[in-house]
Design a protein around this motif. Structure first.
Motif, PDB file in Angstrom:
ATOM      1  N   SER A 199       0.832  -1.205   0.000  1.00  0.00           N
ATOM      2  CA  SER A 199       0.000   0.000   0.000  1.00  0.00           C
ATOM      3  C   SER A 199       0.865   1.253   0.000  1.00  0.00           C
ATOM      4  CB  SER A 199      -0.916   0.016   1.227  1.00  0.00           C
ATOM      5  OG  SER A 199      -1.805  -1.080   1.198  1.00  0.00           O
ATOM      6  N   ARG A 200       0.519   2.192  -0.884  1.00  0.00           N
ATOM      7  CA  ARG A 200       1.156   3.503  -0.929  1.00  0.00           C
ATOM      8  C   ARG A 200       0.070   4.532  -1.199  1.00  0.00           C
ATOM      9  NH1 ARG A 200       2.476  -0.799  -4.042  1.00  0.00           N
ATOM     10  NH2 ARG A 200       2.620   0.409  -5.957  1.00  0.00           N
ATOM     11  N   GLU A 201       0.222   5.694  -0.564  1.00  0.00           N
ATOM     12  CA  GLU A 201      -0.734   6.751  -0.845  1.00  0.00           C
ATOM     13  C   GLU A 201      -0.129   8.119  -0.567  1.00  0.00           C
ATOM     14  OE1 GLU A 201      -3.507   7.708   2.993  1.00  0.00           O
ATOM     15  OE2 GLU A 201      -4.193   6.102   1.675  1.00  0.00           O
ATOM     16  N   ALA A 202      -0.620   9.105  -1.299  1.00  0.00           N
ATOM     17  CA  ALA A 202      -0.266  10.504  -1.088  1.00  0.00           C
ATOM     18  C   ALA A 202      -1.546  11.316  -1.201  1.00  0.00           C
ATOM     19  CB  ALA A 202       0.752  10.966  -2.125  1.00  0.00           C
ATOM     20  N   LYS A 203      -1.744  12.226  -0.258  1.00  0.00           N
ATOM     21  CA  LYS A 203      -2.928  13.078  -0.261  1.00  0.00           C
ATOM     22  C   LYS A 203      -2.483  14.524  -0.087  1.00  0.00           C
ATOM     23  CE  LYS A 203      -5.036  10.887   3.124  1.00  0.00           C
ATOM     24  NZ  LYS A 203      -6.100  10.527   4.086  1.00  0.00           N
ATOM     25  N   ALA A 204      -3.183  15.430  -0.762  1.00  0.00           N
ATOM     26  CA  ALA A 204      -2.772  16.824  -0.726  1.00  0.00           C
ATOM     27  C   ALA A 204      -3.968  17.742  -0.813  1.00  0.00           C
ATOM     28  CB  ALA A 204      -1.819  17.122  -1.889  1.00  0.00           C
ATOM     29  N   PHE A 205      -3.849  18.892  -0.159  1.00  0.00           N
ATOM     30  CA  PHE A 205      -4.916  19.887  -0.233  1.00  0.00           C
ATOM     31  C   PHE A 205      -4.338  21.255   0.091  1.00  0.00           C
ATOM     32  CE2 PHE A 205      -8.933  21.733   1.774  1.00  0.00           C
ATOM     33  CZ  PHE A 205      -9.491  22.064   0.556  1.00  0.00           C
ATOM     34  N   ILE A 206      -4.733  22.254  -0.669  1.00  0.00           N
ATOM     35  CA  ILE A 206      -4.351  23.634  -0.397  1.00  0.00           C
ATOM     36  C   ILE A 206      -5.546  24.514  -0.687  1.00  0.00           C
ATOM     37  CG2 ILE A 206      -3.369  23.933  -2.719  1.00  0.00           C
ATOM     38  CD1 ILE A 206      -1.329  25.841  -1.460  1.00  0.00           C
ATOM     39  N   THR A 207      -5.799  25.493   0.172  1.00  0.00           N
ATOM     40  CA  THR A 207      -6.965  26.348   0.007  1.00  0.00           C
ATOM     41  C   THR A 207      -6.699  27.699   0.638  1.00  0.00           C
ATOM     42  OG1 THR A 207      -9.350  26.558   0.390  1.00  0.00           O
ATOM     43  CG2 THR A 207      -8.064  25.501   2.133  1.00  0.00           C
ATOM     44  N   GLY A 208      -7.351  28.728   0.118  1.00  0.00           N
ATOM     45  CA  GLY A 208      -7.207  30.062   0.679  1.00  0.00           C
ATOM     46  C   GLY A 208      -7.605  31.123  -0.316  1.00  0.00           C
ATOM     47  N   ALA A 209      -7.325  32.358   0.056  1.00  0.00           N
ATOM     48  CA  ALA A 209      -7.686  33.498  -0.780  1.00  0.00           C
ATOM     49  C   ALA A 209      -6.577  33.808  -1.772  1.00  0.00           C
ATOM     50  CB  ALA A 209      -7.969  34.715   0.091  1.00  0.00           C
ATOM     51  N   ILE A 210      -6.949  33.979  -3.016  1.00  0.00           N
ATOM     52  CA  ILE A 210      -6.018  34.454  -4.042  1.00  0.00           C
ATOM     53  C   ILE A 210      -6.017  35.986  -4.043  1.00  0.00           C
ATOM     54  CG2 ILE A 210      -5.529  34.456  -6.517  1.00  0.00           C
ATOM     55  CD1 ILE A 210      -6.963  31.710  -6.632  1.00  0.00           C
ATOM     56  N   ASN A 211      -7.217  36.552  -3.976  1.00  0.00           N
ATOM     57  CA  ASN A 211      -7.397  37.992  -3.806  1.00  0.00           C
ATOM     58  C   ASN A 211      -8.438  38.158  -2.699  1.00  0.00           C
ATOM     59  OD1 ASN A 211      -7.879  40.733  -3.952  1.00  0.00           O
ATOM     60  ND2 ASN A 211      -8.058  40.787  -6.182  1.00  0.00           N
ATOM     61  N   PRO A 212      -8.002  38.386  -1.447  1.00  0.00           N
ATOM     62  CA  PRO A 212      -8.941  38.374  -0.322  1.00  0.00           C
ATOM     63  C   PRO A 212     -10.160  39.247  -0.561  1.00  0.00           C
ATOM     64  CG  PRO A 212      -6.696  38.527   0.480  1.00  0.00           C
ATOM     65  CD  PRO A 212      -6.621  38.663  -1.014  1.00  0.00           C
ATOM     66  N   GLY A 213     -11.319  38.656  -0.238  1.00  0.00           N
ATOM     67  CA  GLY A 213     -12.575  39.351  -0.415  1.00  0.00           C
ATOM     68  C   GLY A 213     -13.163  39.233  -1.806  1.00  0.00           C
ATOM     69  N   LEU A 214     -12.406  38.670  -2.750  1.00  0.00           N
ATOM     70  CA  LEU A 214     -12.893  38.578  -4.128  1.00  0.00           C
ATOM     71  C   LEU A 214     -12.730  37.185  -4.727  1.00  0.00           C
ATOM     72  CD1 LEU A 214     -14.007  40.013  -6.670  1.00  0.00           C
ATOM     73  CD2 LEU A 214     -11.611  40.504  -7.291  1.00  0.00           C
ATOM     74  N   LEU A 215     -11.524  36.643  -4.693  1.00  0.00           N
ATOM     75  CA  LEU A 215     -11.237  35.394  -5.393  1.00  0.00           C
ATOM     76  C   LEU A 215     -10.542  34.422  -4.452  1.00  0.00           C
ATOM     77  CD1 LEU A 215     -11.307  33.937  -8.161  1.00  0.00           C
ATOM     78  CD2 LEU A 215      -9.013  34.890  -8.587  1.00  0.00           C
ATOM     79  N   TYR A 216     -11.032  33.177  -4.457  1.00  0.00           N
ATOM     80  CA  TYR A 216     -10.500  32.126  -3.589  1.00  0.00           C
ATOM     81  C   TYR A 216     -10.280  30.872  -4.435  1.00  0.00           C
ATOM     82  CZ  TYR A 216     -13.280  35.251  -0.632  1.00  0.00           C
ATOM     83  OH  TYR A 216     -13.840  36.353  -0.063  1.00  0.00           O
ATOM     84  N   GLY A 217      -9.462  29.971  -3.940  1.00  0.00           N
ATOM     85  CA  GLY A 217      -9.218  28.747  -4.685  1.00  0.00           C
ATOM     86  C   GLY A 217      -8.831  27.602  -3.782  1.00  0.00           C
ATOM     87  N   SER A 218      -8.944  26.407  -4.309  1.00  0.00           N
ATOM     88  CA  SER A 218      -8.485  25.207  -3.598  1.00  0.00           C
ATOM     89  C   SER A 218      -8.102  24.151  -4.614  1.00  0.00           C
ATOM     90  CB  SER A 218      -9.572  24.666  -2.655  1.00  0.00           C
ATOM     91  OG  SER A 218     -10.703  24.210  -3.383  1.00  0.00           O
ATOM     92  N   PHE A 219      -7.238  23.259  -4.181  1.00  0.00           N
ATOM     93  CA  PHE A 219      -6.812  22.143  -5.027  1.00  0.00           C
ATOM     94  C   PHE A 219      -6.578  20.932  -4.136  1.00  0.00           C
ATOM     95  CE2 PHE A 219      -3.617  19.479  -7.102  1.00  0.00           C
ATOM     96  CZ  PHE A 219      -4.226  19.277  -8.331  1.00  0.00           C
ATOM     97  N   ALA A 220      -7.165  19.790  -4.516  1.00  0.00           N
ATOM     98  CA  ALA A 220      -7.037  18.547  -3.755  1.00  0.00           C
ATOM     99  C   ALA A 220      -6.545  17.442  -4.675  1.00  0.00           C
ATOM    100  CB  ALA A 220      -8.383  18.157  -3.136  1.00  0.00           C
ATOM    101  N   TYR A 221      -5.759  16.539  -4.109  1.00  0.00           N
ATOM    102  CA  TYR A 221      -5.158  15.454  -4.905  1.00  0.00           C
ATOM    103  C   TYR A 221      -5.001  14.219  -4.024  1.00  0.00           C
ATOM    104  CZ  TYR A 221      -1.546  12.774  -7.393  1.00  0.00           C
ATOM    105  OH  TYR A 221      -0.832  11.785  -8.011  1.00  0.00           O
ATOM    106  N   THR A 222      -5.250  13.055  -4.606  1.00  0.00           N
ATOM    107  CA  THR A 222      -5.040  11.785  -3.914  1.00  0.00           C
ATOM    108  C   THR A 222      -4.526  10.747  -4.901  1.00  0.00           C
ATOM    109  OG1 THR A 222      -6.784  12.187  -2.288  1.00  0.00           O
ATOM    110  CG2 THR A 222      -6.099   9.915  -2.586  1.00  0.00           C
ATOM    111  N   LYS A 223      -3.548   9.997  -4.478  1.00  0.00           N
ATOM    112  CA  LYS A 223      -3.035   8.844  -5.234  1.00  0.00           C
ATOM    113  C   LYS A 223      -2.987   7.659  -4.285  1.00  0.00           C
ATOM    114  CE  LYS A 223      -0.573   6.374  -8.273  1.00  0.00           C
ATOM    115  NZ  LYS A 223      -1.151   5.859  -9.532  1.00  0.00           N
ATOM    116  N   ARG A 224      -3.635   6.540  -4.673  1.00  0.00           N
ATOM    117  CA  ARG A 224      -3.648   5.342  -3.833  1.00  0.00           C
ATOM    118  C   ARG A 224      -3.367   4.118  -4.694  1.00  0.00           C
ATOM    119  NH1 ARG A 224      -8.230   7.902  -0.908  1.00  0.00           N
ATOM    120  NH2 ARG A 224      -7.679   8.047   1.287  1.00  0.00           N
ATOM    121  N   GLU A 225      -2.589   3.197  -4.139  1.00  0.00           N
ATOM    122  CA  GLU A 225      -2.340   1.938  -4.836  1.00  0.00           C
ATOM    123  C   GLU A 225      -1.892   0.873  -3.844  1.00  0.00           C
ATOM    124  OE1 GLU A 225       0.802   2.339  -7.719  1.00  0.00           O
ATOM    125  OE2 GLU A 225       1.806   3.868  -6.540  1.00  0.00           O
TER     126      GLU A 225
END
Length: 728
Positions: A199-225
């Motif tokens: 078993s191997r796995e990697a999980k990732a997540f990042i989130t927050g404001a790109i331009n506070p009060g206007l634009l926000y973003g997030s990105f999530a990733y998972t690899k499992r085997e």
């Protein structure tokens, strides 16, 4: 893959750090190889001894779980992280009352049932349990089993027909997978894990404001085997592998105080194995647990992706408008199955599927004093193309089908507070659907080539429509005791067998499955908020129950395999109980159980086979489901802090429809723990599934025309050790 970033908040100015994260979010939205992860984590400070007030969206608006007149089970982000959930197959019996997800075939297959209804659907068909990903409907059983990204905020399990607000294919209930919406809060983390069986796995997540009060973003990733848990003695290697990779990116725009726009894109690649059967009746091949003699590599290649755009606008203080636009596609090419279990070509096939769907929903949510309501309209279109070459006793044939589904639903549901304590609910939905269906059969060979058409049906059309109402009363006995009574109707769509094995079956339409349901519920909070218990009693009356019948006779011809038909009228009734308690400030426990009784009142037997009349039999599925779990913040003087958690689940014996095979009861124990190092930036976790290393039969299937009795088994003990780094 690195385990830490080359900078941190203690050595890099916070403003610069936020700018860097904003840039990373934009890059992450178009770079699926990013590897940062974050999951919900409860703070390690002393907690409020009361249980939290859980907010759900079961009625398409935010309400308190304990004041919602619907039976809802919730798995929050922390619970999913502790379970290290990969998808439906990990939501075993006992995770939520009434929910059963056997997970016996492959990671991508989303077999599920609620209160004993929903698990009998065939691959490519709809389920009685609707699945929603961020309010977007996922229609097929195949390609609906994997959703293990670390940005999932919670999973809501709505029990009982949801025919008003959620429409067709929710005659047993609905599962809502809800991912986190990016906000001003910056979070980022990375988790790497390894364990037994490769078993191997990697999980990732990042989130927050790109331009506070206007634009926000997030990105999530998972690899499992992993390397597989079943030994193939013919191929001399382990099979039943898991190999999935998925990602989701979100951009959120808030141009003013009244408008919220969220664009979401997700993608999945699944190249896991389909489960290889162990033959229980093959001479010269002794039956052994988790051993197969299959000579074909049962690999799947499943890719899917989706886009959605959600726009919410507050028209005034009392009225909100929502638009949900979505496009999704999955492609399976190939998806290899064999039910031989030994080196021959007795019974097997390949799936080559191409599915596309688009949907548009408009919704109004209002709150006018004592009146709250939701009304809307949704249009849905799906195109499913199937090519299924197959082999039976070394004879090769194939079928293709092309299904075009168009549906339109108009709905409304309102709740009125008649008095300070008494409320009433009324809802109604009208849904119409048209299925257009083409089917061909062809001769083939060992290379699975199309050698020419042998049968054809073109232009079959099936039109249906239905009204599905909901009525209910609820009463707040006091601040801690809430009860409700409801009447509802639901429907599971009909159409045609998309993988019909003969022209006789292809021409046999399937009518919608209809259910009338009655339910009484009681929700209580006690011991100064430390104890919550929810009880529900339910009774369901089914008409045109859709059942998979094996090897029927249609027009005097024996049809190899299974066929979905409108087989019966049936009744199903039972009870469920959920209890959650904070025993001490550091120890929380939970328990749930579901009991179901059922009976086919009539079995119409449209196939003409006298051996497929099951009047008086119970519906397939277990009678009892139960589960219990705990979370304990260890009160020991150690650097940092630690918690221990575990659960036990029970699934009673399942007598299958034919009564020729049964699945025995099983009890599984899971245990895990996490150590949060000082500073709460690093944590170490150990997760053990099937702690006692028990082996149970998870499916037992008898294919009479092929003299095949096949079995599958649960996974052995699996251990995963993970290291996680939180950056905020």
């Amino acid at each position: 893959m690195p385990t830490s970033l080359p900078f941190g908040p203690t050595v890099f100015p916070r403003s610069r750090l936020r700018q860097a994260i904003g840039l990373a979010l934009l890059v992450g939205a178009s770079t699926p190889s990013m590897a940062l992860q974050a999951e919900e984590q409860e703070p390690q400070a002393r907690k409020d001894p009361r249980l939290p007030d859980v907010i759900v969206t079961a009625e398409r608006r935010e309400t308190s779980l304990q004041q919602t007149p619907v039976a809802v089970g919730v798995l929050d982000a922390a619970a999913l992280e502790r379970k290290n959930s990969r998808g439906l197959q990990d939501l075993a019996a006992g995770a939520v009352a009434g929910l059963d997800a056997p997970g016996t075939t492959s990671s991508s297959m989303g077999y599920r049932s609620i209160r004993g209804i929903g698990s009998g659907s065939m691959p490519g068909h709809n389920s009685s349990v609707a699945l929603y990903l961020d309010d977007v409907y996922i229609p097929r059983v195949i390609n609906s089993g994997v959703f293990g990204l670390p940005d999932i905020e919670r999973i809501e399990v709505l029990r009982g027909p949801q025919g008003t607000l959620y429409g067709q294919n929710s005659s047993a209930g609905a599962i809502k997978v809800i991912s986190a919406t990016p906000t001003d809060e910056y979070r980022a983390s990375l988790s790497l894990g390894a364990g037994n069986h490769g078993s191997r796995e990697a999980k990732a997540f990042i989130t927050g404001a790109i331009n506070p009060g206007l634009l926000y973003g997030s990105f999530a990733y998972t690899k499992r085997e992993n390397d597989g848990t079943v030994r193939n003695r013919t191929l001399n290697k382990d099979v039943n592998r898991i190999n999935t990779e998925q990602a989701r990116a979100k951009l959120r725009l808030t141009p003013n105080d009244t408008t919220d726009i969220v664009l979401t894109g997700d993608a999945l690649k699944d190249t896991s194995d389909n489960y290889a059967l162990s033959r229980a009746n093959a001479a010269g091949y002794p039956l052994s647990e988790r051993v197969t003699y299959e000579d074909k590599q049962l690999k799947a290649k499943n890719v899917n992706a989706g886009l959605s755009l959600k726009v919410a606008t507050q028209l005034n203080d009392e009225l909100e408008f929502k638009s949900i636009t979505a496009w999704r596609r999955f492609k399976t090419d190939p998806d290899v199955w064999s039910y031989d279990g030994i080196p021959d070509r007795r019974f097997g096939w390949e799936f080559h599927l191409d599915q596309r769907q688009v949907s548009q929903e408009f919704q109004l949510n209002g709150q006018h004093g004592a009146l709250s309501y939701t009304t809307g309209v949704i249009g849905f279109q799906e195109r499913l193309k199937v090519n299924r070459p197959n082999w039976t006793f070394n004879a090769y044939n194939g079928i293709t089908s092309d299904t075009d589904v168009q549906s339109l639903g108009v709905y409304g549901q309102a709740h009125y507070q008649l008095t300070e304590r008494l409320g009433a609910t009324a809802g109604l939905r009208f849904n119409k659907q048209k299925d257009e269906y083409d089917w061909t059969s062809y001769a083939s060979n060992a290379a699975l080539e199309n050698l020419g058409t042998t049968g054809r049906l073109d232009g079959l059309t099936h039109k249906t429509d239905a009204w599905t109402p909901r009525l209910g009363l609820d009463y707040r006995i006091n601040d801690n005791l809430f009860t409700y009574l409801s009447f509802a109707k639901g429907e599971k769509a009909g159409g045609h067998n998309v993988v019909s094995g003969s022209i006789a079956v292809a021409g046999l339409p399937i009518e919608p499955e209809q259910v009338t349901a009655y339910e009484w519920g009681l929700k209580s909070t006690a011991l100064d908020g430390r104890l919550q218990s929810n009880l529900a009693l339910f009774y369901n009356d089914f008409d045109d129950y859709q059942s998979g019948v094996s090897s029927p006779i249609v027009n005097g011809q024996v049809i190899n395999g299974s066929v979905v038909v409108n087989a019966a009228s049936a009744v199903l009734y039972g009870a469920e109980l959920e209890v959650t308690a904070r025993v001490t400030d550091d120890l929380k426990v939970n328990f749930n159980t579901t009991y179901v009784e059922s009976e086919f009142k009539d079995f119409l037997n449209p196939t003409g086979n006298a051996n497929t009349d099951y009047t008086g039999n119970s519906l397939p599925g277990p009678r009892w489901l139960a589960g219990a779990g705990f979370t304990w913040n260890l009160p020991f003087a150690i650097p940092g802090s630690a918690e221990l958690y575990g659960d036990v689940s029970y699934r009673s014996r399942e007598v299958q429809l034919t009564r020729e095979a049964e699945v025995p009861s099983r009890t599984l124990v899971n245990l895990g723990g996490t150590w949060y190092l000082p500073g709460d930036q690093w944590s170490l976790s150990l997760n053990v599934r099937n702690l006692l290393d028990k082996t149970y039969v998870t499916s037992s299937t008898w294919f009479a025309p092929f003299n095949i009795l096949g079995e599958t088994y649960n996974d052995p003990r699996t251990v995963l050790f993970s290291v996680k780094r939180d950056f905020f």
